[in-house]
Design a protein around this motif. Structure first.
Motif, short mmCIF file in Angstrom:
data_model
loop_
_atom_site.label_atom_id
_atom_site.label_comp_id
_atom_site.label_asym_id
_atom_site.label_seq_id
_atom_site.Cartn_x
_atom_site.Cartn_y
_atom_site.Cartn_z
N ASP A 242 9.48 85.14 -88.99
CA ASP A 242 9.91 83.75 -88.96
C ASP A 242 9.68 83.18 -90.36
O ASP A 242 8.92 83.76 -91.15
CB ASP A 242 9.15 82.92 -87.92
N GLN A 243 10.33 82.05 -90.64
CA GLN A 243 10.14 81.36 -91.92
C GLN A 243 9.24 80.15 -91.81
O GLN A 243 8.66 79.71 -92.81
CB GLN A 243 11.48 80.90 -92.49
N ASP A 244 9.12 79.60 -90.61
CA ASP A 244 8.41 78.34 -90.41
C ASP A 244 6.91 78.60 -90.30
O ASP A 244 6.47 79.35 -89.42
CB ASP A 244 8.94 77.68 -89.14
N PRO A 245 6.09 77.98 -91.16
CA PRO A 245 4.64 78.20 -91.07
C PRO A 245 4.07 77.85 -89.70
O PRO A 245 3.14 78.52 -89.22
CB PRO A 245 4.08 77.28 -92.16
N ARG A 246 4.60 76.82 -89.06
CA ARG A 246 4.12 76.47 -87.73
C ARG A 246 4.40 77.59 -86.73
O ARG A 246 3.57 77.94 -85.90
CB ARG A 246 4.78 75.18 -87.25
N ALA A 247 5.62 78.14 -86.80
CA ALA A 247 5.98 79.22 -85.88
C ALA A 247 5.11 80.45 -86.11
O ALA A 247 4.68 81.10 -85.15
CB ALA A 247 7.46 79.56 -86.04
N LEU A 248 4.86 80.77 -87.36
CA LEU A 248 4.03 81.94 -87.67
C LEU A 248 2.63 81.78 -87.10
O LEU A 248 2.08 82.70 -86.48
CB LEU A 248 3.98 82.16 -89.18
N ALA A 249 2.04 80.60 -87.29
CA ALA A 249 0.70 80.35 -86.75
C ALA A 249 0.73 80.36 -85.23
O ALA A 249 -0.19 80.89 -84.58
CB ALA A 249 0.17 79.02 -87.28
N CYS A 250 1.78 79.78 -84.65
CA CYS A 250 1.92 79.73 -83.20
C CYS A 250 2.04 81.12 -82.61
O CYS A 250 1.38 81.47 -81.62
CB CYS A 250 3.15 78.88 -82.84
N ALA A 251 2.88 81.95 -83.21
CA ALA A 251 3.07 83.31 -82.70
C ALA A 251 1.78 84.13 -82.81
O ALA A 251 1.45 84.90 -81.90
CB ALA A 251 4.20 83.99 -83.47
N ARG A 252 1.06 83.95 -83.90
CA ARG A 252 -0.21 84.69 -84.04
C ARG A 252 -1.19 84.29 -82.95
O ARG A 252 -1.85 85.15 -82.35
CB ARG A 252 -0.80 84.42 -85.43
N GLU A 253 -1.29 82.99 -82.67
CA GLU A 253 -2.23 82.54 -81.65
C GLU A 253 -1.82 83.06 -80.27
O GLU A 253 -2.67 83.52 -79.49
CB GLU A 253 -2.32 81.03 -81.63
N ASN A 254 -0.52 83.01 -79.98
CA ASN A 254 -0.07 83.44 -78.65
C ASN A 254 -0.24 84.94 -78.45
O ASN A 254 -0.63 85.38 -77.36
CB ASN A 254 1.40 83.03 -78.44
N THR A 255 0.04 85.75 -79.47
CA THR A 255 -0.15 87.19 -79.30
C THR A 255 -1.63 87.53 -79.12
O THR A 255 -1.96 88.47 -78.39
CB THR A 255 0.45 87.96 -80.48
N GLU A 256 -2.49 86.76 -79.77
CA GLU A 256 -3.93 86.95 -79.55
C GLU A 256 -4.30 86.60 -78.11
O GLU A 256 -5.01 87.35 -77.43
CB GLU A 256 -4.73 86.08 -80.53
N ARG A 257 -3.83 85.44 -77.63
CA ARG A 257 -4.13 85.00 -76.27
C ARG A 257 -3.65 86.02 -75.24
O ARG A 257 -4.31 86.24 -74.22
CB ARG A 257 -3.45 83.65 -75.98
N LEU A 258 -2.49 86.61 -75.49
CA LEU A 258 -1.87 87.51 -74.52
C LEU A 258 -2.35 88.95 -74.65
O LEU A 258 -1.92 89.82 -73.90
CB LEU A 258 -0.34 87.45 -74.68
N GLY A 259 -3.23 89.20 -75.60
CA GLY A 259 -3.81 90.53 -75.74
C GLY A 259 -2.87 91.58 -76.30
O GLY A 259 -3.05 92.77 -76.05
N VAL A 260 -1.87 91.16 -77.10
CA VAL A 260 -0.93 92.12 -77.68
C VAL A 260 -0.94 92.08 -79.20
O VAL A 260 -0.07 92.69 -79.85
CB VAL A 260 0.52 91.87 -77.17
N ALA A 261 -1.91 91.42 -79.80
CA ALA A 261 -1.94 91.28 -81.25
C ALA A 261 -2.09 92.62 -81.95
O ALA A 261 -1.68 92.76 -83.11
CB ALA A 261 -3.08 90.33 -81.67
N ASP A 262 -2.67 93.61 -81.29
CA ASP A 262 -2.81 94.93 -81.90
C ASP A 262 -1.49 95.68 -81.99
O ASP A 262 -1.35 96.67 -82.72
CB ASP A 262 -3.83 95.77 -81.12
N ARG A 263 -0.46 95.20 -81.23
CA ARG A 263 0.85 95.84 -81.25
C ARG A 263 1.93 94.97 -81.90
O ARG A 263 3.05 95.43 -82.11
CB ARG A 263 1.28 96.18 -79.81
#
Length: 411
Positions: A242-263
């Protein structure tokens, strides 16, 4: 996408003294040139007349009364006589957008003042500091004020925008339940498109994965919901951009919450990351029109820039035998803004062929709202997942495959 302009200021006279404050508008609306002070004594008809004439009202009364005044202004706008919509759907769409823009301009004339640090000093006002901090980031003037004897000027925003900030804070705190993730929730940030229309997520959850091995790319990840669905489906590595800093931070937080950040790897990129993938997924904005606020960049794509950029770069980023999944509503076709022939011609021009198409009908309430000016288009809308491959590998043109998919759509 943050559309803030260069810093601007607002000037007005209050209690016989000239005042100045900072101006903030997420939609890039210029600071109002004329501002008057309003409070609980201000009549709705007077406020409406001033707002229509381009004079902003800086509210100094009770917060709940300000919300009631905003509702009263909206009622006055909505009860104006409506002209019969033109028969041409594209013309009807543009007139609707113009009316919505005018409505937003008038409602945006009711302003409130935030102290440094985002305090809202109105009677019965909620504490909006955390909501503003999440949406706007730290108030640099507040930090400076702690080191300076001179008080920082307040920040002026429209009440309508502030209510949007408060609503986004609640969405982010509570999250959006995603059935395709087993009912787990995705937490959207302010200015990042919320996956409340879940049908496109359902398409990604049930489309057959390519048989070739390799990573997946999620182009324009937003909240990270599609990347998370792919990871939950067993894709071992997903690169989400993504290009949007908000989206990048949002996606990182959500993948952490959902337990898929390692993938799931989150990268800042304009469309594609480096390399090739077995699967490249993109849910671009569906309507080729100009957005007017940050969140609209997920819906409106001027000149189909993102759509064409994805299609034109897809073949070069696919592994042999890989697939590109384009998730796209046909609402633009029903609005007369883009034809099916233009879309399939874009497939051909990009060296792509249609392998299959999965369709789903929208479930959102506006599709059933007969009073909506765009009801005919919304009622006929279908969201599709186009499974695309490199044309040289398939031996037929995109138009031929699209025609075949048109004859036998899978729902």
């Amino acid at each position: 996408m943050n559309t803030l302009q260069a810093p601007q200021s607002v000037e007005w006279t209050e209690a016989g003294a000239a005042r100045t404050a900072r101006w903030r508008s997420e939609s890039g609306t210029p600071a109002p040139r004329r501002v008057v002070v309003a409070d609980d004594r201000t009549k709705a008809d007077d406020a409406y007349k001033l707002a229509c004439e381009g004079t902003a009202l800086l509210w100094r009364g009770d917060f709940h009364n300000a919300r009631q005044l905003l509702t009263a202004l909206a009622r006055r706008i909505d009860r104006r006589p409506r002209k019969r919509p033109p028969a041409d759907p594209a013309q009807a769409f543009h007139l609707h957008r113009a009316a919505q823009s005018q409505r937003a301009r008038v409602l945006g004339m009711l302003l409130v003042s935030l102290d440094p640090g985002y305090g809202l000093a109105l009677r019965r006002a909620p504490d909006v500091r955390e909501a503003c901090l999440q949406a706007y980031g730290p108030d640099t003037q507040d930090t400076q004020d702690t080191q300076d004897a001179h008080p920082a000027p307040p920040l002026i925003v429209s009440l309508r925008e502030l209510l949007g900030v408060i609503g986004a804070y609640e969405w982010r705190r509570n999250g959006v339940r995603i059935p395709a993730l087993g009912g787990d929730r995705v937490h959207p940030y302010y200015g990042v498109f919320s996956p409340v229309r879940g049908e496109y997520v359902d398409l990604v959850a049930r489309a057959p994965l390519p048989s070739v091995p390799g990573p997946a790319f999620d182009i324009g990840t937003g909240t990270g919901v599609l990347a998370s669905v792919l990871a939950r489906r067993g894709v071992s590595r997903v690169v989400a951009t993504d290009q949007d800093p908000r989206a990048l931070a949002c996606a990182r937080e959500n993948t952490e919450r959902l337990g898929v950040a390692d993938r799931v790897e989150i990268l800042e990129a304009d469309l594609f990351p480096a390399g090739r993938a077995a699967l490249v997924v993109c849910n671009p904005p569906w309507v080729p029109a100009k957005p007017t606020s940050p969140v609209e960049y997920a819906v409106y794509d001027p000149g189909s820039r993102m759509l064409r950029g994805f299609l034109n770069g897809l073949a070069a980023h696919l592994e042999p035998g890989g697939e590109g999944w384009l998730i796209l509503s046909d609402i633009a076709e029903h609005l007369g803004l883009r034809s099916r022939a233009e879309l399939t011609a874009a497939f051909d021009a990009a060296g792509l062929t249609v392998l299959d198409r999965l369709d789903i009908r929208p479930r959102h309430p506006r599709a059933r709202d007969a009073d909506d000016p765009l009801h005919a288009a919304r009622a006929a809308e279908v969201t599709s997942l186009w499974r695309l491959g490199a044309a040289e590998a398939a031996g037929t043109t995109g138009a031929e495959r699209a025609e075949r998919a048109e004859e036998e759509p899978r729902t």
